[in-house]
Design a protein around this motif. Structure first.
Motif, PDB file in Angstrom:
ATOM      1  N   ILE A 278     -19.137 -15.240 -37.252  1.00  0.00           N
ATOM      2  CA  ILE A 278     -17.888 -15.981 -37.404  1.00  0.00           C
ATOM      3  C   ILE A 278     -18.137 -17.121 -38.380  1.00  0.00           C
ATOM      4  O   ILE A 278     -19.063 -17.913 -38.207  1.00  0.00           O
ATOM      5  N   MET A 279     -17.318 -17.164 -39.419  1.00  0.00           N
ATOM      6  CA  MET A 279     -17.595 -18.064 -40.533  1.00  0.00           C
ATOM      7  C   MET A 279     -16.919 -19.431 -40.389  1.00  0.00           C
ATOM      8  O   MET A 279     -17.142 -20.318 -41.207  1.00  0.00           O
ATOM      9  N   ASN A 280     -16.094 -19.593 -39.388  1.00  0.00           N
ATOM     10  CA  ASN A 280     -15.419 -20.896 -39.235  1.00  0.00           C
ATOM     11  C   ASN A 280     -15.580 -21.409 -37.801  1.00  0.00           C
ATOM     12  O   ASN A 280     -14.625 -21.890 -37.200  1.00  0.00           O
ATOM     13  N   ALA A 281     -16.782 -21.311 -37.290  1.00  0.00           N
ATOM     14  CA  ALA A 281     -17.031 -21.676 -35.894  1.00  0.00           C
ATOM     15  C   ALA A 281     -17.187 -23.201 -35.751  1.00  0.00           C
ATOM     16  O   ALA A 281     -18.211 -23.708 -35.296  1.00  0.00           O
ATOM     17  N   ASN A 282     -16.169 -23.917 -36.170  1.00  0.00           N
ATOM     18  CA  ASN A 282     -16.172 -25.370 -36.008  1.00  0.00           C
ATOM     19  C   ASN A 282     -14.727 -25.850 -36.064  1.00  0.00           C
ATOM     20  O   ASN A 282     -13.846 -25.154 -36.563  1.00  0.00           O
ATOM     21  N   LEU A 283     -14.494 -27.057 -35.549  1.00  0.00           N
ATOM     22  CA  LEU A 283     -13.115 -27.534 -35.456  1.00  0.00           C
ATOM     23  C   LEU A 283     -12.576 -28.052 -36.785  1.00  0.00           C
ATOM     24  O   LEU A 283     -11.389 -28.338 -36.904  1.00  0.00           O
ATOM     25  N   GLY A 284     -13.434 -28.154 -37.795  1.00  0.00           N
ATOM     26  CA  GLY A 284     -12.931 -28.477 -39.129  1.00  0.00           C
ATOM     27  C   GLY A 284     -12.213 -27.294 -39.743  1.00  0.00           C
ATOM     28  O   GLY A 284     -11.150 -27.438 -40.347  1.00  0.00           O
ATOM     29  N   GLU A 285     -12.788 -26.115 -39.557  1.00  0.00           N
ATOM     30  CA  GLU A 285     -12.248 -24.942 -40.253  1.00  0.00           C
ATOM     31  C   GLU A 285     -11.539 -23.930 -39.348  1.00  0.00           C
ATOM     32  O   GLU A 285     -10.770 -23.121 -39.834  1.00  0.00           O
ATOM     33  N   TYR A 286     -11.825 -23.928 -38.054  1.00  0.00           N
ATOM     34  CA  TYR A 286     -11.008 -23.133 -37.126  1.00  0.00           C
ATOM     35  C   TYR A 286      -9.791 -24.011 -36.843  1.00  0.00           C
ATOM     36  O   TYR A 286      -9.868 -24.966 -36.066  1.00  0.00           O
ATOM     37  N   HIS A 287      -8.701 -23.693 -37.507  1.00  0.00           N
ATOM     38  CA  HIS A 287      -7.578 -24.623 -37.480  1.00  0.00           C
ATOM     39  C   HIS A 287      -6.767 -24.525 -36.185  1.00  0.00           C
ATOM     40  O   HIS A 287      -6.395 -23.428 -35.771  1.00  0.00           O
ATOM     41  N   VAL A 288      -6.529 -25.658 -35.596  1.00  0.00           N
ATOM     42  CA  VAL A 288      -5.506 -25.813 -34.571  1.00  0.00           C
ATOM     43  C   VAL A 288      -4.568 -26.891 -35.114  1.00  0.00           C
ATOM     44  O   VAL A 288      -4.933 -27.601 -36.039  1.00  0.00           O
ATOM     45  N   PRO A 289      -3.373 -27.008 -34.583  1.00  0.00           N
ATOM     46  CA  PRO A 289      -2.470 -28.018 -35.134  1.00  0.00           C
ATOM     47  C   PRO A 289      -3.036 -29.423 -34.941  1.00  0.00           C
ATOM     48  O   PRO A 289      -3.607 -29.729 -33.893  1.00  0.00           O
ATOM     49  N   VAL A 290      -2.875 -30.254 -35.952  1.00  0.00           N
ATOM     50  CA  VAL A 290      -3.167 -31.683 -35.791  1.00  0.00           C
ATOM     51  C   VAL A 290      -1.833 -32.384 -35.504  1.00  0.00           C
ATOM     52  O   VAL A 290      -0.772 -31.765 -35.551  1.00  0.00           O
ATOM     53  N   ASN A 291      -1.912 -33.671 -35.212  1.00  0.00           N
ATOM     54  CA  ASN A 291      -0.679 -34.382 -34.845  1.00  0.00           C
ATOM     55  C   ASN A 291       0.435 -34.155 -35.862  1.00  0.00           C
ATOM     56  O   ASN A 291       1.591 -33.976 -35.497  1.00  0.00           O
ATOM     57  N   ALA A 292       0.064 -34.170 -37.136  1.00  0.00           N
ATOM     58  CA  ALA A 292       1.092 -34.069 -38.176  1.00  0.00           C
ATOM     59  C   ALA A 292       1.756 -32.699 -38.193  1.00  0.00           C
ATOM     60  O   ALA A 292       2.786 -32.522 -38.826  1.00  0.00           O
ATOM     61  N   ASP A 293       1.151 -31.718 -37.546  1.00  0.00           N
ATOM     62  CA  ASP A 293       1.753 -30.387 -37.486  1.00  0.00           C
ATOM     63  C   ASP A 293       2.717 -30.234 -36.320  1.00  0.00           C
ATOM     64  O   ASP A 293       3.408 -29.221 -36.226  1.00  0.00           O
ATOM     65  N   VAL A 294       2.677 -31.172 -35.407  1.00  0.00           N
ATOM     66  CA  VAL A 294       3.443 -31.005 -34.173  1.00  0.00           C
ATOM     67  C   VAL A 294       4.690 -31.874 -34.229  1.00  0.00           C
ATOM     68  O   VAL A 294       4.601 -33.090 -34.292  1.00  0.00           O
ATOM     69  N   PRO A 295       5.847 -31.227 -34.225  1.00  0.00           N
ATOM     70  CA  PRO A 295       7.091 -31.985 -34.305  1.00  0.00           C
ATOM     71  C   PRO A 295       7.414 -32.590 -32.948  1.00  0.00           C
ATOM     72  O   PRO A 295       6.741 -32.302 -31.962  1.00  0.00           O
ATOM     73  N   PRO A 296       8.443 -33.413 -32.886  1.00  0.00           N
ATOM     74  CA  PRO A 296       8.920 -33.826 -31.565  1.00  0.00           C
ATOM     75  C   PRO A 296       9.284 -32.570 -30.767  1.00  0.00           C
ATOM     76  O   PRO A 296       9.994 -31.705 -31.265  1.00  0.00           O
ATOM     77  N   LEU A 297       8.765 -32.474 -29.580  1.00  0.00           N
ATOM     78  CA  LEU A 297       9.019 -31.299 -28.742  1.00  0.00           C
ATOM     79  C   LEU A 297       9.990 -31.694 -27.639  1.00  0.00           C
ATOM     80  O   LEU A 297       9.930 -32.799 -27.108  1.00  0.00           O
ATOM     81  N   ASP A 298      10.849 -30.766 -27.339  1.00  0.00           N
ATOM     82  CA  ASP A 298      11.861 -31.036 -26.325  1.00  0.00           C
ATOM     83  C   ASP A 298      11.699 -29.987 -25.230  1.00  0.00           C
ATOM     84  O   ASP A 298      11.832 -28.795 -25.498  1.00  0.00           O
ATOM     85  N   VAL A 299      11.361 -30.431 -24.041  1.00  0.00           N
ATOM     86  CA  VAL A 299      11.191 -29.499 -22.927  1.00  0.00           C
ATOM     87  C   VAL A 299      12.280 -29.732 -21.888  1.00  0.00           C
ATOM     88  O   VAL A 299      12.518 -30.864 -21.473  1.00  0.00           O
ATOM     89  N   ILE A 300      12.934 -28.660 -21.514  1.00  0.00           N
ATOM     90  CA  ILE A 300      13.928 -28.704 -20.433  1.00  0.00           C
ATOM     91  C   ILE A 300      13.363 -27.885 -19.279  1.00  0.00           C
ATOM     92  O   ILE A 300      12.943 -26.747 -19.484  1.00  0.00           O
ATOM     93  N   THR A 301      13.308 -28.469 -18.083  1.00  0.00           N
ATOM     94  CA  THR A 301      12.950 -27.643 -16.935  1.00  0.00           C
ATOM     95  C   THR A 301      14.233 -27.325 -16.183  1.00  0.00           C
ATOM     96  O   THR A 301      14.943 -28.227 -15.735  1.00  0.00           O
ATOM     97  N   VAL A 302      14.500 -26.042 -16.140  1.00  0.00           N
ATOM     98  CA  VAL A 302      15.758 -25.567 -15.554  1.00  0.00           C
ATOM     99  C   VAL A 302      15.572 -25.419 -14.042  1.00  0.00           C
ATOM    100  O   VAL A 302      14.574 -24.877 -13.580  1.00  0.00           O
ATOM    101  N   GLU A 303      16.533 -25.922 -13.322  1.00  0.00           N
ATOM    102  CA  GLU A 303      16.502 -25.863 -11.860  1.00  0.00           C
ATOM    103  C   GLU A 303      16.397 -24.405 -11.390  1.00  0.00           C
ATOM    104  O   GLU A 303      17.168 -23.549 -11.828  1.00  0.00           O
TER     105      GLU A 303
END
Lengths: 351, 751
Positions: free
Chosen positions: B676-701
């Motif tokens: 595996i050529m990207n076995a680190n958190l620099g190159e195995y990409h997960v979203p950073v804060n700037a990738d995550v928009p305001p999230l809206d969660v509704i819990t339905v009764e």
């Protein structure tokens, strides 16, 4: 970790003497070097810590109008220097689009210039890499190489130089001041990094012991301030290296481009100055057609080194966009997402 | 379901004073002040450091290790190899039960995947052990590795997931396809992904004679304990595991893997406590991952946009030496009312560590393909994707025909769509732009995850001072178990949460089952609830049988426990405190145990699932093809919500993971070496804060009287499902380009 000597010289000349021996490397912030050491990619015998040397952390305006930036100035301090950001906006934009806030606080100007490639095969010590071990071969060829070089590469090496900072610097004719065993000398940044050819292990023209002490922007670099942008395409919004990037700077007089500067990042083993494209733009109106023509010129010699043909088309497009943005004028305020295609998106609250 | 029910009234009569409150994490201050002790924070006196040397080939054999060079390095104490290791009581290749996976404990020189442990260096310092591992300079006899979804002859595994049938069908799929007015036939690919918990797998092992103490993050204390006991041949009561906090697990810390076993072996070898922590890149191999899939979906619809058939086939991989098959196609069992459904799987073997459960195993991979395909058939029919889903809303579980125990999905669609503003969505793609000229797209996906239950036990006590105790070996992976389970405990014993000593996270406590399958709150909660009811019943017995008590003669069913008092149901002015009851009886403490378990009768009768609807907005640069999610709304119905704050956080995390699945995550495997050529958190990409928009969660009764006594369905995994597809569908809607290989790469969008 392999044991190593650690020395902290008191003067630049002591540092040069300490680093001239084989197996010695300079340590500044270590944001790249220490990772390389932990991974066994770099196994130096001696670290020469330059972080305590005097006189390398200043930003000074020289009498001739040029700007001299000490090699130990942090990326963050430089980008947030108000006068610097006003005078060289594309450079500030590039700095702030690189790495993360934490890394920018630590990383230095000199270290940024000499950071190593992010080619995965360079980092993977079980892979053959001519850059890491001369003559061993290149496993990036025929490997996972969709982000590798499309310009200036050779059969020996298809790695890219990852710096954002260097891209506008090379466009603005930055000069690198070097202290070496033979005393002080200076070279154009464009001449600092070497293309791989048959000797990819030699990444720069520096000789053993050579220490970058400053980067200088010549007086003319300021004249581009009203029309200078850096743009970077990456695979997430922040904290990612450029797939491709471009710095564009224009001097516009009477509706015509008096002088253009253009450089690309993420495409070659060095920040790639596109002089042929600059020539096309000289003396013409800043139109979409002219920018298209410049983009074609900039990528004339490009060829895929693997699964990366898309980068050539992407590079053409980013050239057009960067020139378009530069022609439109440098914005009064830097975006919250510097150099991002999403810079103008509302709701962008952080980088 | 509880054996000892206090009253014949609804089991949750007392609930409300603690359950349902949005308490902040009770362990929050410990965490933000650095006082929460994670496994690797332990340093018993005399402790040594162990570092794994990992294979750099994916297939072959180690022919030599330079043990002498490693041992010469200052600080190195010993080197554990296949030739020099303490014996195990059983061969780690033997599978003693379905929850045992084969592991590498240096039993041979064979290499089965890259990053497999091949030796362990033990030293006085981490640095010395690390350099010792480098000095081993292994030599190999390498063989060509098997890599990728086409690695070899495919086969049909006997089961997928945990004992699921490989194939399922209802109705005649081929006839349904033939009769369809419109059809799609599309193939989707998902990449290998790795859990990448923030906290790497770590163990601090300390032998004291034949007694063993282990600090180790685990999602399954008792399963880990049993595995250690059988591997080392010691009795369960000789082992003590502490796992008070996990820095994320996501399935990779559920079952005992090789690395912690190596740490325990190392401690035995040197006769001193040993700490072994995986390096980030070493987490890409021996501790599980989400297998890649290639999924073909054939879907037919009639002229009205009603499904006629749904055929979902998934190809996946397992390792060359063990079996885990991502049950991706099973995602098509529950959501859409096709009269004919067929799901099937096949697999190839590759040189990889064995794949394992990773947050929503099967559901996540299957959902992004299914939700993309539903979007495609809706478009082919010319119908809005939400309208299409409503048209094909399943009133009963399609694959079984069973009624749902509860299903508020329609409310999820309605509330999510209203919050998002879905009604303004143009049907055609590539229609919307923002002020800056960026392409804008809106997509949606349906979320679903089964409401599971495992088995658990809890011990409750009421003490002389009127306070309570609740003990259960539960696991806090960051999801908030310390808080949510304590809330259930407090209501179970009728006390304020501050008056209940809630104990969890160690192996000497009653078995809480595994923290997985989104079932931990339901399972452990049911046991806690039951234990609470039982201890209150004992207390009530003391009072109602005592002539001196104002509760005398009320009977067990005639009292209510509230705020540390028992009161008469028929006259709430009459009652007395727990402390008074115990004092008069001269009893220091009453205690009782309770269990939580699935109800087979209810499971036979009902299909039990949580549901949700996720809506996403993306922006795409029309020339440069960079993508960014700018808005997400998720509406979820998951039964009773114990702690709305923790639940919202879980759903945020799931939605972000869905975004990550669609746009970022991929373990890049070299097609020749299998490394595996990207076995680190620099190159195995997960979203950073700037990738995550305001999230809206509704819990339905949603009230579910069947899933368990508390009506809890679980929220740990559902957030990924639906979300990944919603983002992918939004990318299509923005660009008009349908990308069927995930993550979506910019080169696919360059048109």
């Amino acid at each position: 970790m392999k044991p190593f000597d650690y020395v902290r010289p008191a003067t630049v000349s002591d540092a040069v003497a300490a680093a001239a021996q084989s197996g010695a490397v300079y340590l500044a912030a270590g944001t790249n070097l220490l990772d390389l050491m932990k991974g066994g990619v770099s196994r130096p015998d001696r670290l020469v810590d330059v972080t305590h040397l005097d006189g390398l952390d200043g930003i000074e305006r020289l009498a001739d109008g040029s700007l001299r930036i000490g090699a130990l100035v942090s990326n963050a301090d430089l980008a947030h220097d108000a006068d610097f950001a006003r005078s060289y906006p594309a450079v500030a934009e590039a700095l702030l689009s690189g790495a993360s806030a934490q890394l920018r606080n630590a990383a230095t100007v000199g270290g940024n210039l000499l950071q190593r490639t992010r080619c995965a095969y360079f980092y993977d010590t079980a892979s053959r890499c001519n850059k890491r071990e001369a003559g061993s071969g290149c496993d990036a060829r025929g490997g996972e190489n969709r982000t590798h070089a499309v310009l200036g590469w050779s059969d020996s090496c298809i790695a890219t130089h990852p710096s954002d900072f260097c891209v506008p610097l090379v466009a603005l004719d930055a000069i690198v001041e070097i202290e070496g065993r033979g005393g002080r000398r200076e070279i154009a940044l464009d001449e600092l990094h070497r293309l791989p050819g048959d000797t990819p292990e030699r990444e720069s023209v520096l000789e053993p012991g050579d220490l970058i002490v400053a980067v200088r922007l010549p007086p003319a670099a300021r004249e581009f301030a009203p029309h200078a942008r850096y743009l970077k395409v990456r695979e997430r919004t922040s904290y990612a290296f450029a797939v491709v990037s471009a710095a564009a700077a224009l001097r516009i007089e009477n509706g015509k481009i008096a002088e253009a500067r253009l450089a690309l990042g993420g495409v070659a083993a060095k920040p790639w100055r596109a002089r042929a494209a600059e020539d096309v733009l000289k003396g013409v109106a800043p139109t979409a057609d002219a920018f298209q023509e410049a983009a074609w010129r900039a990528l004339t010699d490009a060829k895929p080194s693997g699964d990366n043909a898309f980068k050539i088309e992407l590079a053409r497009r980013i050239v057009v966009r960067a020139l378009t943005l530069a022609a439109a004028g440098t914005p009064a305020r830097l975006s919250a997402l510097p150099a991002s295609p999403f810079a103008s998106t509302s709701g962008a609250i952080h980088a | 379901m509880p054996e000892l029910n206090l009253t014949s009234a609804p089991a949750h009569l007392r609930h409300g004073s603690n359950i349902g409150q949005p308490l902040t994490r009770r362990d929050g201050v410990l965490k933000v002040t650095g006082q929460a002790t994670y496994a690797a924070d332990n340093h018993p006196p005399g402790m040594l450091f162990a570092v794994i040397a990992a294979a750099s080939i994916a297939h072959g054999r180690v022919t030599s290790l330079d043990v002498a060079a490693a041992k010469r390095h200052p600080g190195v104490v010993d080197v554990m190899t296949p030739d020099h290791k303490p014996p195990l009581a059983i061969d780690p290749e033997i599978k003693t039960n379905p929850f045992v996976f084969r592991m590498e404990a240096l039993q041979s020189s064979e290499v089965r995947y890259a990053n497999q442990p091949i030796a362990v260096v033990i030293a006085e310092t981490l640095e010395a052990a690390t350099e010792g591992a480098a000095l081993l300079a292994p030599r190999y006899e390498a063989q060509p590795p098997l890599i990728g979804l086409d690695a070899g002859e495919s086969f049909v595994p006997p089961v997928v997931g945990v004992g699921n049938p490989t194939e399922n069908h209802r109705g005649d799929v081929e006839a349904g396809l033939v009769s369809a007015e419109t059809q799609i036939d599309a193939t989707y690919e998902t990449p290998p992904q790795y859990h990448n918990a923030m906290e790497p797998h770590a163990v601090v092992a300390h032998w004291d004679g034949d007694k063993l103490s282990v600090d180790m993050p685990t999602q399954g204390l008792k399963l880990s304990l049993a595995r250690i006991a059988e591997l080392f041949g010691i009795a369960h009561d000789k082992i003590h595991i502490r796992s008070p906090f996990l820095g994320g697990g996501f399935g990779s810390k559920g079952l005992m893997g090789g690395p912690p076993v190596l740490g325990i072996m190392a401690a035995k070898l040197v006769g001193r406590p040993v700490k072994l922590v995986l390096r980030r890149e070493q987490m890409y191999g021996p501790v599980g991952h989400r297998a890649p899939t290639r999924q073909r979906l054939r879907i037919g619809a009639d002229g009205e946009g009603r499904l006629t058939a749904l055929d979902h086939h998934a190809r996946t991989v397992s390792s060359t030496f063990d079996d885990f098959y991502e049950p991706a196609a099973d995602a098509s069992h529950t959501l859409y009312a096709a009269p004919a459904i067929r799901t099937s799987h096949d697999a190839v073997r590759v040189n990889t560590g064995t794949p394992l459960f990773m947050r929503a195993p099967g559901e996540a991979t299957g959902s992004i393909a299914l939700e993309s395909a539903i979007d495609e058939i809706a478009w082919t029919c010319g119908i809005d994707p939400l309208a299409f889903r409503l048209k094909n809303y399943a009133e009963v579980e399609p694959i079984t025909g069973k009624p749902f125990s509860s299903k508020a999905l329609r409310a999820c669609y309605d509330q999510g769509a209203a919050r998002f503003g879905w009604a303004k969505r143009p049907l055609q793609p590539r229609q919307m732009r923002d002020d800056a000229g960026l392409l804008v797209g809106w997509g949606m996906g349906t979320a679903t995850f089964p409401a599971l239950m495992f088995q658990a036990e809890a011990r409750a006590a009421i003490r002389r001072d009127g306070s309570g105790v609740m003990e259960i070996g539960a696991h806090d992976m960051g999801q908030g178990a310390w808080t949510a389970l304590a809330q259930i405990a407090a209501d179970a014993v009728g006390l304020d949460i501050g008056r209940v000593a809630f104990k969890a996270g160690t192996s000497d406590l009653p078995d809480a089952g595994i923290a997985g399958g989104s079932a931990h709150t339901a399972t452990a909660g049911a046991a806690i609830h039951s234990a609470g009811a039982a201890v209150i019943a004992k207390l009530a017995d003391l009072a109602t049988n005592d002539e001196r008590s104002p509760l005398f003669g009320a009977g067990n069913a005639g009292v209510i426990a509230r705020d540390g008092r028992l009161i008469r149901r028929d006259d709430e002015s009459r009652g007395e405190s727990y402390a008074e009851i115990l004092a008069r009886a001269g009893v220091a403490e009453v205690e009782a145990r309770g269990t939580g378990a699935p109800n087979p009768a209810a499971m036979e009768e009902y299909a039990m699932h949580a549901h949700g609807a996720v809506f996403a907005e993306v922006k795409v640069d029309p020339e440069l093809s960079q993508v960014r999610v700018t808005r997400m709304v998720g509406a979820f119905a998951a039964g009773r919500i114990v702690n709305p704050r923790m639940v919202q956080s879980q759903l945020f995390g799931g939605m972000i993971w869905g975004l990550s699945f669609a746009l970022h995550e991929e373990a890049v495997t070299d097609r020749r070496s299998g490394r595996i050529m990207n076995a680190n958190l620099g190159e195995y990409h997960v979203p950073v804060n700037a990738d995550v928009p305001p999230l809206d969660v509704i819990t339905v009764e949603e009230h579910d009287p069947h899933v368990n006594a508390l009506g809890i369905k679980g929220v740990g995994e559902i957030g990924i499902t639906g979300s990944a597809g919603a983002v992918a569908n939004a990318v299509w809607h923005a660009t008009g380009v349908r990308v069927r290989k995930f993550p979506i790469r910019m080169e696919e969008l360059l048109v």
